[in-house]
Scaffold this motif. Structure first.
Motif, mmCIF file in Angstrom:
data_model
loop_
_atom_site.group_PDB
_atom_site.id
_atom_site.type_symbol
_atom_site.label_atom_id
_atom_site.label_comp_id
_atom_site.label_asym_id
_atom_site.label_seq_id
_atom_site.Cartn_x
_atom_site.Cartn_y
_atom_site.Cartn_z
ATOM 1 N N VAL A 187 69.091 13.049 -10.808
ATOM 2 C CA VAL A 187 69.047 13.145 -12.268
ATOM 3 C C VAL A 187 67.602 13.207 -12.752
ATOM 4 O O VAL A 187 67.227 14.066 -13.552
ATOM 5 N N SER A 188 66.763 12.305 -12.255
ATOM 6 C CA SER A 188 65.360 12.236 -12.690
ATOM 7 C C SER A 188 64.628 13.544 -12.418
ATOM 8 O O SER A 188 63.932 14.079 -13.299
ATOM 9 N N LEU A 189 64.768 14.064 -11.198
ATOM 10 C CA LEU A 189 64.030 15.269 -10.823
ATOM 11 C C LEU A 189 64.536 16.499 -11.564
ATOM 12 O O LEU A 189 63.747 17.377 -11.928
ATOM 13 N N THR A 190 65.846 16.566 -11.813
ATOM 14 C CA THR A 190 66.394 17.689 -12.576
ATOM 15 C C THR A 190 65.888 17.669 -14.008
ATOM 16 O O THR A 190 65.494 18.704 -14.557
ATOM 17 N N LEU A 191 65.878 16.489 -14.625
ATOM 18 C CA LEU A 191 65.361 16.364 -15.990
ATOM 19 C C LEU A 191 63.889 16.768 -16.072
ATOM 20 O O LEU A 191 63.476 17.500 -16.973
ATOM 21 N N ALA A 192 63.097 16.274 -15.122
ATOM 22 C CA ALA A 192 61.672 16.603 -15.118
ATOM 23 C C ALA A 192 61.452 18.102 -14.948
ATOM 24 O O ALA A 192 60.588 18.699 -15.607
ATOM 25 N N LYS A 193 62.255 18.717 -14.094
ATOM 26 C CA LYS A 193 62.149 20.159 -13.861
ATOM 27 C C LYS A 193 62.447 20.945 -15.141
ATOM 28 O O LYS A 193 61.859 22.007 -15.377
ATOM 29 N N GLU A 194 63.330 20.413 -15.990
ATOM 30 C CA GLU A 194 63.698 21.073 -17.238
ATOM 31 C C GLU A 194 62.744 20.724 -18.387
ATOM 32 O O GLU A 194 62.975 21.130 -19.519
ATOM 33 N N GLY A 195 61.709 19.946 -18.100
ATOM 34 C CA GLY A 195 60.690 19.690 -19.104
ATOM 35 C C GLY A 195 60.885 18.456 -19.945
ATOM 36 O O GLY A 195 60.189 18.268 -20.956
ATOM 37 N N TYR A 196 61.807 17.574 -19.563
ATOM 38 C CA TYR A 196 62.010 16.328 -20.295
ATOM 39 C C TYR A 196 61.041 15.260 -19.781
ATOM 40 O O TYR A 196 60.587 15.316 -18.638
ATOM 41 N N ALA A 197 60.730 14.300 -20.645
ATOM 42 C CA ALA A 197 59.898 13.163 -20.242
ATOM 43 C C ALA A 197 60.775 12.157 -19.513
ATOM 44 O O ALA A 197 61.749 11.650 -20.082
ATOM 45 N N VAL A 198 60.433 11.867 -18.264
ATOM 46 C CA VAL A 198 61.257 11.002 -17.423
ATOM 47 C C VAL A 198 60.402 9.891 -16.825
ATOM 48 O O VAL A 198 59.356 10.160 -16.228
ATOM 49 N N TYR A 199 60.867 8.666 -16.989
ATOM 50 C CA TYR A 199 60.177 7.493 -16.450
ATOM 51 C C TYR A 199 61.017 6.860 -15.346
ATOM 52 O O TYR A 199 62.245 6.879 -15.391
ATOM 53 N N LYS A 200 60.321 6.305 -14.367
ATOM 54 C CA LYS A 200 60.976 5.499 -13.344
ATOM 55 C C LYS A 200 60.499 4.057 -13.485
ATOM 56 O O LYS A 200 59.295 3.787 -13.586
ATOM 57 N N SER A 201 61.453 3.131 -13.515
ATOM 58 C CA SER A 201 61.119 1.713 -13.561
ATOM 59 C C SER A 201 60.585 1.300 -12.195
ATOM 60 O O SER A 201 61.298 1.382 -11.194
ATOM 61 N N VAL A 202 59.317 0.863 -12.176
ATOM 62 C CA VAL A 202 58.596 0.691 -10.922
ATOM 63 C C VAL A 202 58.121 -0.757 -10.741
ATOM 64 O O VAL A 202 57.095 -1.155 -11.293
ATOM 65 N N PRO A 203 58.850 -1.565 -9.973
ATOM 66 C CA PRO A 203 58.337 -2.902 -9.645
ATOM 67 C C PRO A 203 57.252 -2.810 -8.586
ATOM 68 O O PRO A 203 57.221 -1.866 -7.788
ATOM 69 N N TYR A 204 56.359 -3.788 -8.579
ATOM 70 C CA TYR A 204 55.324 -3.826 -7.542
ATOM 71 C C TYR A 204 54.966 -5.272 -7.239
ATOM 72 O O TYR A 204 55.218 -6.177 -8.031
ATOM 73 N N GLY A 205 54.371 -5.474 -6.060
ATOM 74 C CA GLY A 205 54.006 -6.817 -5.619
ATOM 75 C C GLY A 205 54.323 -6.989 -4.144
ATOM 76 O O GLY A 205 54.786 -6.065 -3.469
ATOM 77 N N SER A 206 54.068 -8.178 -3.622
ATOM 78 C CA SER A 206 54.331 -8.461 -2.209
ATOM 79 C C SER A 206 55.837 -8.547 -1.953
ATOM 80 O O SER A 206 56.645 -8.618 -2.889
ATOM 81 N N VAL A 207 56.206 -8.557 -0.681
ATOM 82 C CA VAL A 207 57.615 -8.711 -0.312
ATOM 83 C C VAL A 207 58.166 -10.013 -0.883
ATOM 84 O O VAL A 207 59.257 -10.056 -1.466
ATOM 85 N N ASP A 208 57.411 -11.097 -0.739
ATOM 86 C CA ASP A 208 57.861 -12.400 -1.248
ATOM 87 C C ASP A 208 58.027 -12.376 -2.763
ATOM 88 O O ASP A 208 58.984 -12.939 -3.302
ATOM 89 N N ASP A 209 57.087 -11.731 -3.467
ATOM 90 C CA ASP A 209 57.143 -11.700 -4.928
ATOM 91 C C ASP A 209 58.289 -10.849 -5.446
ATOM 92 O O ASP A 209 58.900 -11.165 -6.471
ATOM 93 N N THR A 210 58.572 -9.756 -4.756
ATOM 94 C CA THR A 210 59.575 -8.807 -5.257
ATOM 95 C C THR A 210 60.982 -9.093 -4.753
ATOM 96 O O THR A 210 61.950 -8.560 -5.295
ATOM 97 N N LEU A 211 61.113 -9.930 -3.714
ATOM 98 C CA LEU A 211 62.432 -10.174 -3.128
ATOM 99 C C LEU A 211 63.437 -10.736 -4.137
ATOM 100 O O LEU A 211 64.557 -10.204 -4.263
ATOM 101 N N PRO A 212 63.099 -11.798 -4.896
ATOM 102 C CA PRO A 212 64.062 -12.299 -5.885
ATOM 103 C C PRO A 212 64.426 -11.237 -6.923
ATOM 104 O O PRO A 212 65.593 -11.132 -7.329
#
Length: 462
Positions: free
Chosen positions: A400-425
């Motif tokens: 869905v995301s890539l198709t929308l972007a290809k058609e010129g829509y603004a598309v965001y991905k929710s992107v968590p970041y951090g260490s394995v321990d921080d992101t596990l919960p």
């Protein structure tokens, strides 16, 4: 001027009619999928041609595991047991190239930048998320909340300070800066006696306000929390759009209270602070209409993140335990109608005043995405004009995301970041909250498999 925030707003009938339109127009939007445009087709496996062999195989394997409810429902326990058996280092070594790599951008700025640069080349935009959250009984004191604030200020800096950030967004959990216990108490208080938003704005500026119903310790913590939120908002204005997450119904009114106060202070010339509306709640439409009413009345811009919702089972069990009416719509169809109807309300407002209103259509539901795109076309809203964008989770719903972007829509991905321990919960909670989505990704799995077979056939042909 007194501007009070109420738990359950009651809007004038004329306002509801003006925003919702006639019954006939609602029927067209909500009940006739056959009129939708066929231009957005999410059936093409070529959307996955940008993925490496490793990424294809990893996604197929993880999505296969996620299709088993027993694994998703018990993911927290299973990961905890595995971590104890293997030890911290071996567990991290196992998780990093698999689940972590699928759903997390990285641990440090260098790893995040690599992930984001690749995303940018695909026409996707980042919505960074610091994986910090608390629930009742998990409060850890002012120092921890101050540390969380510093982490979020760093998120603002990373989001704004890189070439891959075009109109960047970030997510914010109020309960990472303010105790859930206080949010629950505030929810009870404002149901009995609405708070004036101007009091909160003054408190954000550092004025010592005495909030009715709170004891001295609670007032001090509330003031500290508001000033933490204020620092993040000040750092993000004209740089990064801050999307405040909704959580559980027993604290959401308090979260909306502080978010509206931030909007009143910081959204004078643009929508930099956004609120989230969960359409699986029966009251979601009235809450959205009240926000529109306040925005028009007080002259601030409104940013809306529209989601279906993720806490359904816990909300229903809690309501049953406390003898309350179930706050969730009775069936999936009612939730869909709620989502699509609220979406149409916002799109109509945006078509009139695109400079004052913004929305992110945060959904993995293909029908809602198509409805949004079709309605944008009907109302003359630009695909990439800034007022309407789409959002999905990193590592999911890429077709869905890539198709929308290809058609010129603004598309965001929710992107968590951090260490394995921080992101596990964070990952465990997201898996459990989105298990209906995870169990329904058979189509994405099939498209990934088609792309894999295509590559294998090409190799055999050579």
């Amino acid at each position: 001027m007194m501007m009070c925030f109420r738990l359950r707003p009651s809007l004038p009938h004329l306002l509801s009619r003006r925003l919702l339109g006639t019954a006939a127009s609602r029927t067209v939007v909500e009940k006739q999928p056959e009129v939708l445009s066929a231009t957005l087709a999410f059936e093409d496996p070529s959307a996955f041609r940008v993925k490496s062999w490793g990424e294809l195989l990893r996604a197929l394997g993880i999505f296969r595991l996620c299709s088993f409810p027993v694994l998703v429902n018990n993911s927290g326990k299973l990961m905890s047991i595995t971590r104890k058996l293997l030890g911290r280092r071996a567990f991290s070594f196992l998780l990093r190239p698999t689940v972590y790599a699928q759903f997390v951008a990285g641990e440090n700025e260098s790893e995040i930048s690599q992930s984001m640069e690749k995303m940018s080349l695909l026409g996707l935009r980042p919505m960074l998320a610091v994986p910090i959250e608390e629930d009742l009984g998990e409060s850890t004191g002012e120092k921890r909340y101050d540390d969380n604030m510093e982490a979020m200020l760093e998120c603002v800096r990373i989001s704004h300070g890189n070439a891959w950030s075009k109109d960047p967004m970030m997510q914010l959990k109020v309960t990472a800066l303010l105790s859930p216990e206080l949010c629950v108490k505030l929810t009870t208080l404002i149901a009995q006696q609405p708070y004036d938003l101007n009091l909160l704005v003054r408190a954000m500026d550092g004025e010592q306000i005495n909030f009715p119903g709170l004891n001295e310790s609670e007032v001090n913590h509330f003031l500290c929390g508001l000033q933490r939120l204020n620092k993040i908002a000040e750092a993000s204005i004209n740089k990064v759009r801050v999307l405040v997450d909704a959580e559980y119904t027993y604290m959401n009114p308090a979260l909306s209270l502080v978010t509206m106060a931030m909007m009143k202070k910081f959204n004078k010339d643009g929508a930099w602070i956004w609120n989230t509306y969960q359409c699986y709640l029966k009251e979601s439409r009235s809450l959205l209409l009240e926000a529109l009413h306040l925005s028009n009345k007080e002259g601030f811009c409104l940013g809306v993140k529209l989601v279906r919702g993720a806490y359904m089972d816990k909300e229903r069990k809690l309501a049953e335990k406390e003898g309350r009416v179930d706050p969730i719509h009775k069936c999936w169809e009612d939730t869909n109608d709620s989502y699509n109807g609220s979406l149409n309300v916002m799109l109509e407002e945006i078509s009139k005043k695109p400079e004052r209103f913004r929305i992110i259509v945060a959904t993995h539901n293909e029908e809602s995405v198509r409805r949004a795109a079709e309605r944008m076309r009907e109302l003359g809203i630009d695909n990439d004009g800034g007022s309407v964008c789409f959002g999905q989770l990193l590592g999911m719903c890429d077709h869905v995301s890539l198709t929308l972007a290809k058609e010129g829509y603004a598309v965001y991905k929710s992107v968590p970041y951090g260490s394995v321990d921080d992101t596990l919960p964070y990952l465990v909670r997201r898996a459990q909250e989105n298990r209906t989505v995870l169990q329904g990704i058979r189509k994405e799995r099939d498209l990934l498999r088609k792309e894999l077979y295509r590559r294998l056939s090409l190799r055999r042909g050579t």
